[in-house]
Design a protein around this motif. Structure first.
Motif, PDB file in Angstrom:
ATOM      1  N   GLN A 182       0.801  -1.226   0.000  1.00  0.00           N
ATOM      2  CA  GLN A 182       0.000   0.000   0.000  1.00  0.00           C
ATOM      3  C   GLN A 182       0.838   1.283   0.000  1.00  0.00           C
ATOM      4  O   GLN A 182       0.312   2.365   0.254  1.00  0.00           O
ATOM      5  N   ASP A 183       2.110   1.186  -0.320  1.00  0.00           N
ATOM      6  CA  ASP A 183       2.958   2.372  -0.447  1.00  0.00           C
ATOM      7  C   ASP A 183       2.826   2.894  -1.878  1.00  0.00           C
ATOM      8  O   ASP A 183       3.310   2.261  -2.828  1.00  0.00           O
ATOM      9  N   VAL A 184       2.180   4.051  -2.042  1.00  0.00           N
ATOM     10  CA  VAL A 184       1.871   4.570  -3.378  1.00  0.00           C
ATOM     11  C   VAL A 184       3.135   4.833  -4.188  1.00  0.00           C
ATOM     12  O   VAL A 184       3.204   4.495  -5.378  1.00  0.00           O
ATOM     13  N   ALA A 185       4.138   5.439  -3.585  1.00  0.00           N
ATOM     14  CA  ALA A 185       5.362   5.763  -4.320  1.00  0.00           C
ATOM     15  C   ALA A 185       6.052   4.493  -4.841  1.00  0.00           C
ATOM     16  O   ALA A 185       6.512   4.452  -5.989  1.00  0.00           O
ATOM     17  N   LYS A 186       6.090   3.450  -4.021  1.00  0.00           N
ATOM     18  CA  LYS A 186       6.713   2.200  -4.463  1.00  0.00           C
ATOM     19  C   LYS A 186       5.884   1.522  -5.556  1.00  0.00           C
ATOM     20  O   LYS A 186       6.439   0.976  -6.517  1.00  0.00           O
ATOM     21  N   ALA A 187       4.561   1.560  -5.413  1.00  0.00           N
ATOM     22  CA  ALA A 187       3.691   0.976  -6.435  1.00  0.00           C
ATOM     23  C   ALA A 187       3.820   1.749  -7.743  1.00  0.00           C
ATOM     24  O   ALA A 187       3.843   1.161  -8.832  1.00  0.00           O
ATOM     25  N   ARG A 188       3.894   3.062  -7.630  1.00  0.00           N
ATOM     26  CA  ARG A 188       4.043   3.909  -8.824  1.00  0.00           C
ATOM     27  C   ARG A 188       5.347   3.589  -9.552  1.00  0.00           C
ATOM     28  O   ARG A 188       5.396   3.545 -10.792  1.00  0.00           O
ATOM     29  N   ALA A 189       6.416   3.330  -8.802  1.00  0.00           N
ATOM     30  CA  ALA A 189       7.695   2.972  -9.415  1.00  0.00           C
ATOM     31  C   ALA A 189       7.579   1.672 -10.202  1.00  0.00           C
ATOM     32  O   ALA A 189       8.215   1.509 -11.254  1.00  0.00           O
ATOM     33  N   LEU A 190       6.751   0.753  -9.703  1.00  0.00           N
ATOM     34  CA  LEU A 190       6.536  -0.501 -10.435  1.00  0.00           C
ATOM     35  C   LEU A 190       5.770  -0.240 -11.726  1.00  0.00           C
ATOM     36  O   LEU A 190       6.108  -0.789 -12.780  1.00  0.00           O
ATOM     37  N   CYS A 191       4.724   0.594 -11.677  1.00  0.00           N
ATOM     38  CA  CYS A 191       3.994   0.942 -12.906  1.00  0.00           C
ATOM     39  C   CYS A 191       4.909   1.618 -13.915  1.00  0.00           C
ATOM     40  O   CYS A 191       4.742   1.456 -15.134  1.00  0.00           O
ATOM     41  N   ASN A 192       5.879   2.374 -13.428  1.00  0.00           N
ATOM     42  CA  ASN A 192       6.804   3.068 -14.320  1.00  0.00           C
ATOM     43  C   ASN A 192       7.759   2.120 -15.035  1.00  0.00           C
ATOM     44  O   ASN A 192       8.505   2.552 -15.924  1.00  0.00           O
ATOM     45  N   LYS A 193       7.739   0.836 -14.680  1.00  0.00           N
ATOM     46  CA  LYS A 193       8.547  -0.147 -15.395  1.00  0.00           C
ATOM     47  C   LYS A 193       8.028  -0.375 -16.810  1.00  0.00           C
ATOM     48  O   LYS A 193       8.784  -0.816 -17.684  1.00  0.00           O
ATOM     49  N   PHE A 194       6.744  -0.088 -17.026  1.00  0.00           N
ATOM     50  CA  PHE A 194       6.204  -0.257 -18.377  1.00  0.00           C
ATOM     51  C   PHE A 194       6.843   0.759 -19.319  1.00  0.00           C
ATOM     52  O   PHE A 194       7.118   1.901 -18.909  1.00  0.00           O
ATOM     53  N   PRO A 195       7.068   0.379 -20.574  1.00  0.00           N
ATOM     54  CA  PRO A 195       7.847   1.240 -21.469  1.00  0.00           C
ATOM     55  C   PRO A 195       7.078   2.411 -22.085  1.00  0.00           C
ATOM     56  O   PRO A 195       7.696   3.335 -22.599  1.00  0.00           O
ATOM     57  N   THR A 196       5.746   2.390 -22.040  1.00  0.00           N
ATOM     58  CA  THR A 196       4.982   3.454 -22.691  1.00  0.00           C
ATOM     59  C   THR A 196       4.092   4.177 -21.683  1.00  0.00           C
ATOM     60  O   THR A 196       3.660   3.598 -20.683  1.00  0.00           O
TER      61      THR A 196
END
Length: 369
Positions: A182-196
Protein backbone atom coordinates in the motif's frame (compact mmCIF):
# COMPACT_ATOMS: atom_id res chain seq x y z
CA UNK A 1 -0.26 18.19 -20.84
CA UNK A 2 0.04 14.79 -19.17
CA UNK A 3 -3.52 14.74 -17.76
CA UNK A 4 -4.72 15.46 -21.29
CA UNK A 5 -2.83 12.37 -22.44
CA UNK A 6 -4.81 10.36 -19.90
CA UNK A 7 -8.09 11.59 -21.38
CA UNK A 8 -6.97 10.93 -24.96
CA UNK A 9 -5.76 7.43 -24.21
CA UNK A 10 -8.80 6.44 -22.21
CA UNK A 11 -11.21 7.78 -24.82
CA UNK A 12 -9.36 5.79 -27.47
CA UNK A 13 -9.80 2.62 -25.48
CA UNK A 14 -13.61 2.97 -25.32
CA UNK A 15 -15.44 -0.10 -26.43
CA UNK A 16 -12.95 -2.72 -25.30
CA UNK A 17 -13.57 -4.86 -22.27
CA UNK A 18 -13.56 -2.99 -18.97
CA UNK A 19 -13.47 -3.89 -15.34
CA UNK A 20 -14.94 -3.17 -11.80
CA UNK A 21 -14.26 -2.83 -7.40
CA UNK A 22 -16.56 -1.72 -4.68
CA UNK A 23 -16.61 -1.20 -0.98
CA UNK A 24 -17.63 -4.20 1.09
CA UNK A 25 -21.00 -2.79 2.18
CA UNK A 26 -23.72 -5.41 2.18
CA UNK A 27 -26.39 -4.19 -0.23
CA UNK A 28 -29.95 -5.24 -0.86
CA UNK A 29 -31.91 -4.32 -3.98
CA UNK A 30 -34.37 -1.46 -4.14
CA UNK A 31 -37.82 -3.04 -4.10
CA UNK A 32 -40.06 0.00 -3.94
CA UNK A 33 -41.64 2.06 -6.66
CA UNK A 34 -39.95 5.46 -6.61
CA UNK A 35 -41.95 8.65 -6.64
CA UNK A 36 -41.14 11.33 -9.17
CA UNK A 37 -38.49 13.79 -8.00
CA UNK A 38 -38.26 17.49 -8.66
CA UNK A 39 -36.23 18.30 -11.75
CA UNK A 40 -32.53 17.70 -11.12
CA UNK A 41 -33.02 16.01 -7.75
CA UNK A 42 -32.32 12.34 -6.93
CA UNK A 43 -35.19 10.27 -5.64
CA UNK A 44 -34.81 8.99 -2.05
CA UNK A 45 -34.98 5.23 -1.73
CA UNK A 46 -37.82 4.19 0.53
CA UNK A 47 -37.19 1.57 3.17
CA UNK A 48 -39.43 -1.45 3.06
CA UNK A 49 -40.63 -3.08 6.26
CA UNK A 50 -42.27 -6.43 6.64
CA UNK A 51 -41.32 -10.10 6.76
CA UNK A 52 -38.22 -11.26 4.93
CA UNK A 53 -38.77 -13.03 1.63
CA UNK A 54 -38.46 -16.81 1.62
CA UNK A 55 -35.54 -18.60 -0.03
CA UNK A 56 -36.03 -19.80 -3.58
CA UNK A 57 -36.81 -23.46 -4.37
CA UNK A 58 -33.11 -23.95 -5.18
CA UNK A 59 -32.16 -23.00 -1.63
CA UNK A 60 -30.63 -19.69 -2.71
CA UNK A 61 -31.46 -16.67 -0.54
CA UNK A 62 -34.16 -14.31 -1.70
CA UNK A 63 -31.63 -11.48 -1.61
CA UNK A 64 -27.93 -11.99 -2.19
CA UNK A 65 -25.28 -10.31 -0.06
CA UNK A 66 -21.61 -10.28 -0.85
CA UNK A 67 -20.89 -13.02 1.67
CA UNK A 68 -23.70 -15.38 0.64
CA UNK A 69 -22.93 -15.06 -3.07
CA UNK A 70 -19.21 -15.37 -2.46
CA UNK A 71 -19.67 -18.56 -0.40
CA UNK A 72 -21.89 -20.13 -3.05
CA UNK A 73 -19.42 -19.45 -5.87
CA UNK A 74 -16.34 -20.49 -3.95
CA UNK A 75 -18.07 -23.80 -3.21
CA UNK A 76 -19.08 -24.09 -6.86
CA UNK A 77 -15.49 -23.57 -8.01
CA UNK A 78 -14.20 -26.05 -5.47
CA UNK A 79 -16.63 -28.68 -6.80
CA UNK A 80 -16.08 -27.89 -10.48
CA UNK A 81 -13.74 -25.29 -11.97
CA UNK A 82 -13.44 -21.49 -12.31
CA UNK A 83 -15.30 -21.46 -15.62
CA UNK A 84 -18.44 -22.96 -14.11
CA UNK A 85 -18.35 -20.60 -11.14
CA UNK A 86 -17.80 -17.55 -13.35
CA UNK A 87 -20.64 -18.57 -15.67
CA UNK A 88 -23.00 -18.75 -12.71
CA UNK A 89 -21.76 -15.40 -11.40
CA UNK A 90 -22.35 -13.88 -14.84
CA UNK A 91 -25.90 -15.24 -14.98
CA UNK A 92 -26.75 -13.98 -11.50
CA UNK A 93 -25.30 -10.50 -12.06
CA UNK A 94 -27.23 -10.09 -15.31
CA UNK A 95 -30.49 -11.33 -13.84
CA UNK A 96 -30.11 -9.28 -10.65
CA UNK A 97 -28.27 -6.01 -11.41
CA UNK A 98 -27.91 -5.05 -7.75
CA UNK A 99 -25.33 -7.83 -7.37
CA UNK A 100 -22.99 -5.85 -9.65
CA UNK A 101 -22.20 -3.80 -6.54
CA UNK A 102 -20.17 -6.68 -5.18
CA UNK A 103 -19.65 -9.18 -8.01
CA UNK A 104 -16.27 -7.72 -8.99
CA UNK A 105 -14.56 -8.36 -5.63
CA UNK A 106 -16.05 -11.86 -5.60
CA UNK A 107 -14.49 -12.46 -9.02
CA UNK A 108 -11.21 -11.15 -7.58
CA UNK A 109 -11.35 -13.84 -4.89
CA UNK A 110 -12.03 -16.52 -7.46
CA UNK A 111 -8.91 -15.38 -9.33
CA UNK A 112 -6.76 -15.49 -6.20
CA UNK A 113 -8.00 -18.96 -5.36
CA UNK A 114 -7.50 -20.24 -8.92
CA UNK A 115 -3.81 -19.27 -8.91
CA UNK A 116 -3.32 -21.31 -5.74
CA UNK A 117 -5.39 -24.20 -7.08
CA UNK A 118 -3.38 -24.45 -10.32
CA UNK A 119 -0.02 -23.82 -8.62
CA UNK A 120 0.62 -20.46 -10.31
CA UNK A 121 0.11 -21.84 -13.83
CA UNK A 122 -1.10 -18.47 -15.11
CA UNK A 123 -1.98 -19.67 -18.60
CA UNK A 124 -4.17 -22.39 -17.11
CA UNK A 125 -5.79 -19.88 -14.76
CA UNK A 126 -6.75 -17.48 -17.54
CA UNK A 127 -7.78 -20.24 -19.96
CA UNK A 128 -11.30 -19.96 -18.54
CA UNK A 129 -13.56 -17.18 -19.90
CA UNK A 130 -12.88 -14.34 -17.48
CA UNK A 131 -14.72 -11.24 -18.66
CA UNK A 132 -17.44 -11.68 -16.02
CA UNK A 133 -18.02 -8.72 -13.69
CA UNK A 134 -15.59 -6.53 -15.60
CA UNK A 135 -12.69 -8.99 -15.57
CA UNK A 136 -12.44 -9.19 -11.79
CA UNK A 137 -11.20 -12.78 -12.00
CA UNK A 138 -8.28 -11.68 -14.18
CA UNK A 139 -7.41 -8.89 -11.77
CA UNK A 140 -7.38 -11.22 -8.80
CA UNK A 141 -5.22 -13.73 -10.65
CA UNK A 142 -2.67 -11.06 -11.62
CA UNK A 143 -2.63 -9.73 -8.05
CA UNK A 144 -1.93 -13.20 -6.67
CA UNK A 145 0.79 -13.90 -9.22
CA UNK A 146 2.61 -10.66 -8.41
CA UNK A 147 2.13 -11.02 -4.68
CA UNK A 148 3.76 -14.45 -4.79
CA UNK A 149 6.52 -13.43 -7.20
CA UNK A 150 10.13 -13.34 -6.05
CA UNK A 151 10.92 -10.84 -8.80
CA UNK A 152 7.82 -8.70 -9.36
CA UNK A 153 9.79 -5.94 -11.15
CA UNK A 154 10.42 -8.30 -14.05
CA UNK A 155 7.34 -10.47 -13.81
CA UNK A 156 4.88 -7.57 -14.08
CA UNK A 157 6.18 -6.99 -17.63
CA UNK A 158 5.73 -10.64 -18.57
CA UNK A 159 2.31 -11.48 -17.18
CA UNK A 160 0.27 -9.61 -19.80
CA UNK A 161 2.65 -10.15 -22.73
CA UNK A 162 2.48 -10.38 -25.64
CA UNK A 163 -1.03 -8.92 -26.00
CA UNK A 164 -0.66 -6.41 -23.12
CA UNK A 165 -4.39 -5.76 -23.04
CA UNK A 166 -5.72 -3.00 -20.83
CA UNK A 167 -7.69 -5.13 -18.34
CA UNK A 168 -4.63 -7.26 -17.64
CA UNK A 169 -2.33 -4.27 -17.12
CA UNK A 170 -5.00 -2.69 -14.90
CA UNK A 171 -4.82 -5.88 -12.86
CA UNK A 172 -1.06 -5.43 -12.62
CA UNK A 173 -1.77 -1.99 -11.15
CA UNK A 174 -3.82 -3.61 -8.40
CA UNK A 175 -0.99 -6.06 -7.85
CA UNK A 176 1.62 -3.33 -7.45
CA UNK A 177 -0.17 -2.16 -4.32
CA UNK A 178 -0.01 -5.66 -2.85
CA UNK A 179 3.70 -5.91 -3.63
CA UNK A 180 4.34 -2.40 -2.28
CA UNK A 181 2.26 -2.97 0.87
CA UNK A 182 0.00 0.00 0.00
CA UNK A 183 2.96 2.37 -0.45
CA UNK A 184 1.87 4.57 -3.38
CA UNK A 185 5.36 5.76 -4.32
CA UNK A 186 6.71 2.20 -4.46
CA UNK A 187 3.69 0.98 -6.44
CA UNK A 188 4.04 3.91 -8.82
CA UNK A 189 7.69 2.97 -9.41
CA UNK A 190 6.54 -0.50 -10.44
CA UNK A 191 3.99 0.94 -12.91
CA UNK A 192 6.80 3.07 -14.32
CA UNK A 193 8.55 -0.15 -15.39
CA UNK A 194 6.20 -0.26 -18.38
CA UNK A 195 7.85 1.24 -21.47
CA UNK A 196 4.98 3.45 -22.69
CA UNK A 197 2.93 6.22 -21.09
CA UNK A 198 -0.33 4.55 -22.06
CA UNK A 199 0.55 1.37 -20.16
CA UNK A 200 1.84 3.34 -17.19
CA UNK A 201 -1.49 5.17 -17.06
CA UNK A 202 -3.50 1.96 -17.30
CA UNK A 203 -1.38 0.46 -14.53
CA UNK A 204 -1.98 3.57 -12.41
CA UNK A 205 -5.75 3.08 -12.75
CA UNK A 206 -5.49 -0.24 -10.92
CA UNK A 207 -3.07 1.27 -8.41
CA UNK A 208 -5.41 4.08 -7.35
CA UNK A 209 -8.49 1.90 -7.52
CA UNK A 210 -6.78 -0.38 -5.01
CA UNK A 211 -5.74 2.57 -2.85
CA UNK A 212 -9.16 4.21 -2.59
CA UNK A 213 -11.41 1.16 -2.79
CA UNK A 214 -9.62 -2.04 -1.81
CA UNK A 215 -11.96 -4.95 -2.34
CA UNK A 216 -10.08 -7.46 -0.23
CA UNK A 217 -11.44 -8.06 3.28
CA UNK A 218 -7.95 -7.70 4.66
CA UNK A 219 -6.82 -5.04 7.13
CA UNK A 220 -3.49 -4.82 5.32
CA UNK A 221 -5.29 -3.88 2.10
CA UNK A 222 -7.23 -0.96 3.57
CA UNK A 223 -6.65 2.52 2.20
CA UNK A 224 -3.48 3.91 3.75
CA UNK A 225 -4.49 7.58 3.87
CA UNK A 226 -3.21 9.96 6.53
CA UNK A 227 -6.22 11.60 8.28
CA UNK A 228 -4.20 14.77 8.97
CA UNK A 229 -3.24 15.05 5.30
CA UNK A 230 -6.87 14.51 4.25
CA UNK A 231 -7.97 17.27 6.62
CA UNK A 232 -5.64 19.70 4.85
CA UNK A 233 -6.39 18.42 1.34
CA UNK A 234 -9.63 16.43 0.86
CA UNK A 235 -8.35 14.96 -2.40
CA UNK A 236 -5.00 13.88 -0.97
CA UNK A 237 -2.70 12.51 -2.35
CA UNK A 238 -3.69 13.31 -5.93
CA UNK A 239 -2.17 16.73 -6.49
CA UNK A 240 1.14 15.41 -5.12
CA UNK A 241 1.38 12.75 -7.83
CA UNK A 242 3.45 13.15 -11.00
CA UNK A 243 1.38 14.63 -13.83
CA UNK A 244 1.05 11.28 -15.62
CA UNK A 245 -0.68 9.71 -12.60
CA UNK A 246 -2.90 12.55 -11.40
CA UNK A 247 -5.99 11.93 -13.53
CA UNK A 248 -6.43 8.33 -12.43
CA UNK A 249 -5.94 9.40 -8.83
CA UNK A 250 -8.62 12.10 -9.01
CA UNK A 251 -10.97 9.70 -10.82
CA UNK A 252 -10.85 7.08 -8.07
CA UNK A 253 -10.72 9.44 -5.08
CA UNK A 254 -14.56 9.58 -4.83
CA UNK A 255 -14.60 5.85 -4.05
CA UNK A 256 -13.02 6.57 -0.69
CA UNK A 257 -15.25 9.58 -0.06
CA UNK A 258 -18.43 7.58 -0.73
CA UNK A 259 -17.44 4.58 1.37
CA UNK A 260 -16.28 6.74 4.29
CA UNK A 261 -19.61 8.61 4.23
CA UNK A 262 -21.73 5.43 4.30
CA UNK A 263 -23.31 5.86 0.88
CA UNK A 264 -25.31 2.66 1.33
CA UNK A 265 -27.47 4.29 3.99
CA UNK A 266 -27.15 7.95 3.01
CA UNK A 267 -27.73 8.24 -0.71
CA UNK A 268 -27.57 12.03 -0.62
CA UNK A 269 -23.82 11.47 -0.36
CA UNK A 270 -23.62 10.92 -4.13
CA UNK A 271 -24.73 14.50 -4.80
CA UNK A 272 -22.55 15.70 -1.93
CA UNK A 273 -19.55 14.05 -3.59
CA UNK A 274 -19.95 16.31 -6.61
CA UNK A 275 -19.64 19.35 -4.34
CA UNK A 276 -16.64 17.72 -2.64
CA UNK A 277 -14.93 17.34 -6.04
CA UNK A 278 -14.81 21.12 -6.31
CA UNK A 279 -11.89 20.94 -3.87
CA UNK A 280 -9.89 19.84 -6.89
CA UNK A 281 -10.48 22.93 -9.00
CA UNK A 282 -7.24 24.67 -8.04
CA UNK A 283 -5.19 21.56 -8.85
CA UNK A 284 -7.09 20.81 -12.07
CA UNK A 285 -8.62 17.58 -10.79
CA UNK A 286 -12.27 18.57 -10.39
CA UNK A 287 -13.30 17.28 -13.82
CA UNK A 288 -11.75 13.83 -13.39
CA UNK A 289 -13.15 13.67 -9.86
CA UNK A 290 -16.65 14.49 -11.17
CA UNK A 291 -16.36 11.78 -13.79
CA UNK A 292 -15.37 9.43 -11.01
CA UNK A 293 -18.49 10.36 -9.03
CA UNK A 294 -20.62 9.61 -12.08
CA UNK A 295 -18.92 6.28 -12.57
CA UNK A 296 -19.36 5.25 -8.92
CA UNK A 297 -22.96 6.46 -8.92
CA UNK A 298 -23.70 4.23 -11.88
CA UNK A 299 -21.79 1.30 -10.47
CA UNK A 300 -23.54 1.34 -7.12
CA UNK A 301 -26.97 2.04 -8.66
CA UNK A 302 -26.88 0.05 -11.86
CA UNK A 303 -30.54 -0.86 -11.47
CA UNK A 304 -31.55 2.83 -11.07
CA UNK A 305 -30.30 4.52 -14.21
CA UNK A 306 -32.65 7.51 -14.12
CA UNK A 307 -31.93 8.10 -10.44
CA UNK A 308 -28.21 8.14 -11.26
CA UNK A 309 -28.87 10.67 -14.01
CA UNK A 310 -30.68 12.90 -11.53
CA UNK A 311 -27.65 12.81 -9.24
CA UNK A 312 -25.55 14.33 -12.04
CA UNK A 313 -28.25 16.95 -12.54
CA UNK A 314 -27.71 18.27 -9.01
CA UNK A 315 -24.32 19.79 -9.93
CA UNK A 316 -24.44 23.58 -10.04
CA UNK A 317 -22.37 24.01 -13.23
CA UNK A 318 -22.89 22.54 -16.67
CA UNK A 319 -19.28 21.37 -17.01
CA UNK A 320 -19.69 19.24 -13.90
CA UNK A 321 -23.06 17.85 -14.96
CA UNK A 322 -21.46 16.84 -18.25
CA UNK A 323 -18.42 15.25 -16.57
CA UNK A 324 -20.63 13.32 -14.17
CA UNK A 325 -22.74 12.03 -17.07
CA UNK A 326 -19.62 10.92 -18.93
CA UNK A 327 -18.81 8.87 -15.84
CA UNK A 328 -22.26 7.28 -15.92
CA UNK A 329 -21.73 6.27 -19.52
CA UNK A 330 -18.20 5.06 -18.86
CA UNK A 331 -19.22 2.59 -16.18
CA UNK A 332 -22.42 1.47 -17.91
CA UNK A 333 -20.52 0.49 -21.05
CA UNK A 334 -17.80 -1.15 -18.97
CA UNK A 335 -20.42 -3.37 -17.36
CA UNK A 336 -22.60 -3.91 -20.43
CA UNK A 337 -20.24 -4.47 -23.33
CA UNK A 338 -22.83 -5.36 -25.97
CA UNK A 339 -23.65 -3.03 -28.84
CA UNK A 340 -26.38 -0.58 -28.00
CA UNK A 341 -25.75 -0.51 -24.24
CA UNK A 342 -24.96 3.20 -24.23
CA UNK A 343 -28.08 4.09 -26.17
CA UNK A 344 -30.14 2.01 -23.74
CA UNK A 345 -28.75 3.98 -20.81
CA UNK A 346 -29.54 7.33 -22.43
CA UNK A 347 -33.11 6.25 -23.21
CA UNK A 348 -33.72 5.64 -19.50
CA UNK A 349 -32.64 9.12 -18.40
CA UNK A 350 -35.57 11.52 -18.26
CA UNK A 351 -33.68 14.74 -17.51
CA UNK A 352 -33.28 16.29 -20.96
CA UNK A 353 -29.95 17.99 -20.31
CA UNK A 354 -28.39 14.85 -18.81
CA UNK A 355 -29.82 12.69 -21.59
CA UNK A 356 -28.17 15.01 -24.10
CA UNK A 357 -24.80 14.73 -22.39
CA UNK A 358 -25.30 10.99 -22.28
CA UNK A 359 -25.83 10.76 -26.04
CA UNK A 360 -22.67 12.74 -26.70
CA UNK A 361 -20.52 11.01 -24.06
CA UNK A 362 -17.41 9.40 -25.44
CA UNK A 363 -16.68 7.46 -22.26
CA UNK A 364 -13.35 7.26 -20.53
CA UNK A 365 -11.65 3.93 -20.77
CA UNK A 366 -11.99 0.22 -21.15
CA UNK A 367 -10.06 -0.16 -17.92
CA UNK A 368 -11.75 2.40 -15.65
CA UNK A 369 -14.28 0.41 -13.69
Amino acid sequence: MQPRLFAIITAFLLGALGLGAVAVTQWTPQTTVQAAAPAGQPVPAAQVSGPAASPSPTGDPAVWTRSTLRNKLMAKMEATDPGVALAELDAISKKLPYTVRFCHPIAHELGHTAVKRYHADFQKVISFPHETCAAGYLHGAVEEMLNASTNPEEDLLKLCAPANKGPCIHGVGHGTMFVAKQDVAKARALCNKFPTDSRKITCSEGLFMQLFGPDEEDEKAKANLDPAALAKDPLYPCKDQPALFQSACFFYAPTFYLSSHDYANHENVFADALKWCLNGQASGGANDCSRGVGSRTMKYNLDREDWAGNVCATAADSWQRKACTQGLMSYYTVNYTENGAGARLCSKITNKEIAGYCRSAGGLSSTLD
